[in-house]
Design a protein around this motif. Structure first.
Motif, PDB file in Angstrom:
ATOM      1  N   LEU A  14      57.964 -23.952  35.598  1.00 52.90           N
ATOM      2  CA  LEU A  14      59.223 -23.931  36.382  1.00 52.90           C
ATOM      3  C   LEU A  14      60.387 -24.108  35.384  1.00 52.90           C
ATOM      4  O   LEU A  14      61.221 -24.823  35.811  1.00 52.90           O
ATOM      5  N   THR A  15      60.376 -23.192  34.322  1.00 49.83           N
ATOM      6  CA  THR A  15      61.315 -23.382  33.412  1.00 49.83           C
ATOM      7  C   THR A  15      62.733 -23.462  34.066  1.00 49.83           C
ATOM      8  O   THR A  15      63.557 -23.993  33.661  1.00 49.83           O
ATOM      9  N   THR A  16      63.141 -22.193  34.974  1.00 51.24           N
ATOM     10  CA  THR A  16      64.336 -22.036  35.521  1.00 51.24           C
ATOM     11  C   THR A  16      64.722 -23.130  36.704  1.00 51.24           C
ATOM     12  O   THR A  16      65.816 -23.189  37.141  1.00 51.24           O
ATOM     13  N   LYS A  17      63.704 -23.916  37.132  1.00 47.78           N
ATOM     14  CA  LYS A  17      63.778 -25.018  38.052  1.00 47.78           C
ATOM     15  C   LYS A  17      64.143 -26.496  37.683  1.00 47.78           C
ATOM     16  O   LYS A  17      64.799 -27.153  38.467  1.00 47.78           O
ATOM     17  N   ILE A  18      63.710 -26.552  36.657  1.00 48.26           N
ATOM     18  CA  ILE A  18      63.573 -28.137  36.184  1.00 48.26           C
ATOM     19  C   ILE A  18      65.027 -28.286  35.286  1.00 48.26           C
ATOM     20  O   ILE A  18      65.191 -27.489  34.320  1.00 48.26           O
ATOM     21  N   LYS A  19      65.779 -29.372  35.739  1.00 49.17           N
ATOM     22  CA  LYS A  19      66.969 -29.457  34.856  1.00 49.17           C
ATOM     23  C   LYS A  19      66.592 -30.537  33.802  1.00 49.17           C
ATOM     24  O   LYS A  19      66.957 -30.164  32.586  1.00 49.17           O
ATOM     25  N   ASP A  20      65.635 -31.167  34.122  1.00 47.21           N
ATOM     26  CA  ASP A  20      65.305 -32.553  33.034  1.00 47.21           C
ATOM     27  C   ASP A  20      63.856 -33.048  33.365  1.00 47.21           C
ATOM     28  O   ASP A  20      63.634 -33.185  34.650  1.00 47.21           O
ATOM     29  N   SER A  21      63.282 -33.488  32.384  1.00 48.08           N
ATOM     30  CA  SER A  21      61.967 -34.304  32.988  1.00 48.08           C
ATOM     31  C   SER A  21      61.729 -35.208  31.489  1.00 48.08           C
ATOM     32  O   SER A  21      61.762 -34.869  30.502  1.00 48.08           O
ATOM     33  N   HIS A  22      61.175 -36.305  32.204  1.00 46.23           N
ATOM     34  CA  HIS A  22      60.843 -37.281  30.934  1.00 46.23           C
ATOM     35  C   HIS A  22      59.719 -38.311  31.494  1.00 46.23           C
ATOM     36  O   HIS A  22      59.535 -38.415  32.715  1.00 46.23           O
ATOM     37  N   ILE A  23      59.147 -38.768  30.637  1.00 42.98           N
ATOM     38  CA  ILE A  23      57.856 -39.965  31.125  1.00 42.98           C
ATOM     39  C   ILE A  23      58.420 -41.138  31.022  1.00 42.98           C
ATOM     40  O   ILE A  23      58.834 -41.544  29.653  1.00 42.98           O
ATOM     41  N   ASP A  24      58.319 -42.121  31.775  1.00 41.53           N
ATOM     42  CA  ASP A  24      58.695 -43.540  31.849  1.00 41.53           C
ATOM     43  C   ASP A  24      58.129 -44.407  32.738  1.00 41.53           C
ATOM     44  O   ASP A  24      57.680 -44.338  34.061  1.00 41.53           O
ATOM     45  N   ASN A  25      57.628 -45.418  32.215  1.00 40.18           N
ATOM     46  CA  ASN A  25      56.849 -46.444  32.818  1.00 40.18           C
ATOM     47  C   ASN A  25      55.442 -45.680  33.381  1.00 40.18           C
ATOM     48  O   ASN A  25      55.023 -46.027  34.537  1.00 40.18           O
ATOM     49  N   GLY A  26      54.875 -44.727  32.700  1.00 36.72           N
ATOM     50  CA  GLY A  26      53.569 -44.375  33.027  1.00 36.72           C
ATOM     51  C   GLY A  26      53.916 -43.095  34.266  1.00 36.72           C
ATOM     52  O   GLY A  26      52.596 -42.799  34.915  1.00 36.72           O
ATOM     53  N   GLU A  27      55.050 -42.860  34.438  1.00 33.11           N
ATOM     54  CA  GLU A  27      55.427 -41.805  35.652  1.00 33.11           C
ATOM     55  C   GLU A  27      56.095 -40.650  34.983  1.00 33.11           C
ATOM     56  O   GLU A  27      56.976 -41.011  34.291  1.00 33.11           O
ATOM     57  N   LEU A  28      55.908 -39.442  35.593  1.00 38.41           N
ATOM     58  CA  LEU A  28      56.606 -38.428  35.085  1.00 38.41           C
ATOM     59  C   LEU A  28      57.782 -38.110  36.058  1.00 38.41           C
ATOM     60  O   LEU A  28      57.589 -38.376  37.281  1.00 38.41           O
ATOM     61  N   LEU A  29      59.292 -38.268  35.782  1.00 36.81           N
ATOM     62  CA  LEU A  29      60.173 -37.980  36.499  1.00 36.81           C
ATOM     63  C   LEU A  29      60.723 -36.808  36.085  1.00 36.81           C
ATOM     64  O   LEU A  29      61.094 -36.358  34.956  1.00 36.81           O
TER      65      LEU A  29
END
Length: 107
Positions: A14-29
């Protein structure tokens, strides 16, 4: 599947669809533009590796001082992978967000 593997998969598929992603507190945002929200959630539910078959919750917040003042979170669960993911989008009062009831009828 681990969260890091899921994050890599989403960023490659989903390269063109995701602005940002990161893992925090055991969940992916995962942060997406509002026009990519529906297709991203559909991918997460139907992809054979992701298997996010349960919508846990939808949460919204209003930040009146921001141009895109509304923020909405979709919390999904993959029982098979024992993973949770949060999809978030920001949008203005003029924008319309597509309903996901065709993907998750309980929404």
């Amino acid at each position: 599947m681990q969260l890091t593997d899921l994050n890599k998969l989403l960023n490659s598929e989903l390269t063109t669809k995701i602005k940002d992603s990161h893992i925090d507190n055991g969940e992916l945002l995962v942060n997406v533009e509002s026009n990519n929200l529906y297709s991203t959630i559909l991918f997460l539910k139907t992809n054979t590796e992701c298997k996010f078959k349960q919508l846990i919750d939808i949460v919204a917040a209003d930040y009146p001082n921001n141009a895109k003042r509304f923020k909405i979170y979709y919390l999904l669960l993959s029982h098979e992978n024992n993973l949770r993911i949060k999809i978030v989008t920001n949008f203005s009062i003029e924008e319309k967000i597509l309903s996901i009831t065709k993907i998750f009828p309980s929404a």
